[in-house]
Motif scaffolding. Sequence first.
Motif, PDB file in Angstrom:
ATOM      1  N   VAL A 158       0.839  -1.198   0.000  1.00 22.69           N
ATOM      2  CA  VAL A 158       0.000   0.000   0.000  1.00 22.69           C
ATOM      3  C   VAL A 158       0.877   1.252   0.000  1.00 22.69           C
ATOM      4  O   VAL A 158       0.611   2.213  -0.724  1.00 22.69           O
ATOM      5  CB  VAL A 158      -0.951   0.008   1.214  1.00 22.69           C
ATOM      6  CG1 VAL A 158      -1.740   1.326   1.270  1.00 22.69           C
ATOM      7  CG2 VAL A 158      -1.922  -1.164   1.152  1.00 22.69           C
ATOM      8  N   VAL A 159       1.941   1.234   0.797  1.00 25.84           N
ATOM      9  CA  VAL A 159       2.863   2.376   0.818  1.00 25.84           C
ATOM     10  C   VAL A 159       3.487   2.574  -0.555  1.00 25.84           C
ATOM     11  O   VAL A 159       3.610   3.708  -1.044  1.00 25.84           O
ATOM     12  CB  VAL A 159       3.953   2.173   1.883  1.00 25.84           C
ATOM     13  CG1 VAL A 159       5.008   3.278   1.786  1.00 25.84           C
ATOM     14  CG2 VAL A 159       3.345   2.163   3.271  1.00 25.84           C
ATOM     15  N   ALA A 160       3.890   1.473  -1.198  1.00 22.09           N
ATOM     16  CA  ALA A 160       4.454   1.570  -2.547  1.00 22.09           C
ATOM     17  C   ALA A 160       3.461   2.190  -3.506  1.00 22.09           C
ATOM     18  O   ALA A 160       3.812   3.039  -4.349  1.00 22.09           O
ATOM     19  CB  ALA A 160       4.878   0.187  -3.035  1.00 22.09           C
ATOM     20  N   MET A 161       2.188   1.808  -3.386  1.00 20.17           N
ATOM     21  CA  MET A 161       1.148   2.399  -4.236  1.00 20.17           C
ATOM     22  C   MET A 161       0.996   3.893  -3.977  1.00 20.17           C
ATOM     23  O   MET A 161       0.821   4.689  -4.907  1.00 20.17           O
ATOM     24  CB  MET A 161      -0.190   1.703  -3.985  1.00 20.17           C
ATOM     25  CG  MET A 161      -0.378   0.419  -4.750  1.00 20.17           C
ATOM     26  SD  MET A 161      -2.141   0.066  -4.954  1.00 20.17           S
ATOM     27  CE  MET A 161      -2.624   1.346  -6.090  1.00 20.17           C
ATOM     28  N   VAL A 162       1.055   4.286  -2.709  1.00 18.91           N
ATOM     29  CA  VAL A 162       0.924   5.705  -2.362  1.00 18.91           C
ATOM     30  C   VAL A 162       2.081   6.500  -2.960  1.00 18.91           C
ATOM     31  O   VAL A 162       1.890   7.590  -3.521  1.00 18.91           O
ATOM     32  CB  VAL A 162       0.868   5.874  -0.831  1.00 18.91           C
ATOM     33  CG1 VAL A 162       1.008   7.351  -0.451  1.00 18.91           C
ATOM     34  CG2 VAL A 162      -0.440   5.315  -0.278  1.00 18.91           C
ATOM     35  N   VAL A 163       3.295   5.956  -2.839  1.00 17.61           N
ATOM     36  CA  VAL A 163       4.470   6.652  -3.365  1.00 17.61           C
ATOM     37  C   VAL A 163       4.385   6.778  -4.887  1.00 17.61           C
ATOM     38  O   VAL A 163       4.581   7.864  -5.457  1.00 17.61           O
ATOM     39  CB  VAL A 163       5.758   5.926  -2.956  1.00 17.61           C
ATOM     40  CG1 VAL A 163       6.968   6.513  -3.675  1.00 17.61           C
ATOM     41  CG2 VAL A 163       5.954   6.004  -1.442  1.00 17.61           C
TER      42      VAL A 163
ATOM     43  N   ARG B 122      -1.396   1.301 -11.494  1.00 17.83           N
ATOM     44  CA  ARG B 122      -2.522   0.367 -11.602  1.00 17.83           C
ATOM     45  C   ARG B 122      -2.052  -1.076 -11.429  1.00 17.83           C
ATOM     46  O   ARG B 122      -2.766  -1.902 -10.838  1.00 17.83           O
ATOM     47  CB  ARG B 122      -3.212   0.538 -12.950  1.00 17.83           C
ATOM     48  CG  ARG B 122      -3.850   1.902 -13.139  1.00 17.83           C
ATOM     49  CD  ARG B 122      -4.760   1.929 -14.361  1.00 17.83           C
ATOM     50  NE  ARG B 122      -5.218   3.271 -14.671  1.00 17.83           N
ATOM     51  CZ  ARG B 122      -6.208   3.536 -15.508  1.00 17.83           C
ATOM     52  NH1 ARG B 122      -6.840   2.553 -16.127  1.00 17.83           N
ATOM     53  NH2 ARG B 122      -6.572   4.785 -15.753  1.00 17.83           N
ATOM     54  N   PHE B 123      -0.862  -1.395 -11.926  1.00 21.24           N
ATOM     55  CA  PHE B 123      -0.337  -2.753 -11.764  1.00 21.24           C
ATOM     56  C   PHE B 123      -0.125  -3.072 -10.284  1.00 21.24           C
ATOM     57  O   PHE B 123      -0.434  -4.187  -9.834  1.00 21.24           O
ATOM     58  CB  PHE B 123       0.987  -2.899 -12.525  1.00 21.24           C
ATOM     59  CG  PHE B 123       1.650  -4.236 -12.308  1.00 21.24           C
ATOM     60  CD1 PHE B 123       1.199  -5.358 -12.992  1.00 21.24           C
ATOM     61  CD2 PHE B 123       2.699  -4.368 -11.420  1.00 21.24           C
ATOM     62  CE1 PHE B 123       1.795  -6.597 -12.788  1.00 21.24           C
ATOM     63  CE2 PHE B 123       3.300  -5.604 -11.209  1.00 21.24           C
ATOM     64  CZ  PHE B 123       2.847  -6.720 -11.897  1.00 21.24           C
ATOM     65  N   LEU B 124       0.392  -2.110  -9.525  1.00 18.87           N
ATOM     66  CA  LEU B 124       0.567  -2.332  -8.093  1.00 18.87           C
ATOM     67  C   LEU B 124      -0.775  -2.577  -7.412  1.00 18.87           C
ATOM     68  O   LEU B 124      -0.865  -3.372  -6.467  1.00 18.87           O
ATOM     69  CB  LEU B 124       1.263  -1.123  -7.456  1.00 18.87           C
ATOM     70  CG  LEU B 124       2.775  -1.025  -7.685  1.00 18.87           C
ATOM     71  CD1 LEU B 124       3.303   0.293  -7.141  1.00 18.87           C
ATOM     72  CD2 LEU B 124       3.497  -2.198  -7.028  1.00 18.87           C
TER      73      LEU B 124
ATOM     74  N   TYR C  18      -4.197   1.008   4.744  1.00 21.65           N
ATOM     75  CA  TYR C  18      -2.867   0.803   5.334  1.00 21.65           C
ATOM     76  C   TYR C  18      -2.958   0.653   6.855  1.00 21.65           C
ATOM     77  O   TYR C  18      -2.367  -0.262   7.442  1.00 21.65           O
ATOM     78  CB  TYR C  18      -1.966   1.986   4.967  1.00 21.65           C
ATOM     79  CG  TYR C  18      -0.670   2.035   5.725  1.00 21.65           C
ATOM     80  CD1 TYR C  18       0.368   1.159   5.421  1.00 21.65           C
ATOM     81  CD2 TYR C  18      -0.473   2.966   6.744  1.00 21.65           C
ATOM     82  CE1 TYR C  18       1.571   1.212   6.120  1.00 21.65           C
ATOM     83  CE2 TYR C  18       0.716   3.020   7.442  1.00 21.65           C
ATOM     84  CZ  TYR C  18       1.734   2.140   7.127  1.00 21.65           C
ATOM     85  OH  TYR C  18       2.916   2.182   7.826  1.00 21.65           O
ATOM     86  N   CYS C  19      -3.704   1.544   7.495  1.00 20.27           N
ATOM     87  CA  CYS C  19      -3.806   1.517   8.957  1.00 20.27           C
ATOM     88  C   CYS C  19      -4.474   0.240   9.453  1.00 20.27           C
ATOM     89  O   CYS C  19      -4.057  -0.341  10.460  1.00 20.27           O
ATOM     90  CB  CYS C  19      -4.580   2.743   9.444  1.00 20.27           C
ATOM     91  SG  CYS C  19      -3.677   4.308   9.264  1.00 20.27           S
TER      92      CYS C  19
END
Length: 348
Positions: free
Chosen positions: A24-29, A97-99, A173-174
Amino acid sequence: MRWSLNLERSYGVALWLFAVAGLVVAMVVVGGLTRLTGSGLSITEWRPVTGAVPPLNAAAWASEFDKYRHSSQYALVNAGMTMGEFKWIYGWEWTHRFLGRLLGVAFAVPFIVFLALRSIPRRLIWRCALILVLGGLQGLVGWLMVLSGLGPDKVAVAPERLATHLGLALILYCVCVWTGLEAWNGRSRAGAAPPAGWRIAAGGVFALVFLQVVLGALVAGSGAGKIDTDWPMMAGRLFPQGYLDPARGLIGSLLHSLPAVQFNHRFTAYALWAGALGFAILATRNRFLAGPVRAWAWGLFAAISLQALLGIWTLTSLSPLALAALHQLGAVGVLSVALATFWRLLRN
């Protein structure tokens, strides 16, 4: 095979949930970089299955580029863009989108396996099911966000939809992190629960951090960080000119007036910094709270202070890509510390 009522913790389930939280963090970044590079509208269709495969030949690339050339963003912002430039922005959006697809598989498949093995503590099953629902909802909200930027004369997504998209991602994430902590540690065996006032205080600081991150998304989505780049004043004023736009009304101004959006983000940062400092000081003086809670409280104050300094640097430097991306990642870091502090206090 009976479900073990004594199963209170599972390190495997915890590690799985922490890994999902990392995705999720990777998606946010990547989502932040997609916005910063103006790439979010480069893919004009929502194809949940077939869209997982990027263009693989010249004809496929030409088809995607032709679809984008019919968008308002191309006509009004990127007219004359080369194929190479299009591939660059397309790559960011496709990766984002892939993530999202990878995240769905990384959660759903192990969830089914852990359920079959009866490895998930029973008290956590409903939370895992909630994560699955939130993940599906996040995909839908993401597409609705993109749609808001594909209409006539639209060159960017609606800031409030961007903020909603990020806010939902952070809720996801939380819940992953909190549930992972519960799976790793088992039920709390602490004695007396912290007084209600302390639970409210820790929860309030966490909620204020969350609100500040969402307000930051409004700043990013509206471009409010590009104006009034002096600090601590705003164009030489304590309170910005044009905060309320009569044509938009109060709610419209809070969401779309650039001075209002930036001021609200600034003001909430000041309130958050003061609240975190007060929370840490009171926690240090309170003998009821365990030592780790005091340490987390000061760690939270330090994280908020560093994030505030980074925000000022980003603003006064006119929001360069690297600093803006780092500031967004820092927001997730502060939210993580606030969440851990709240969770640790509840267990004391």
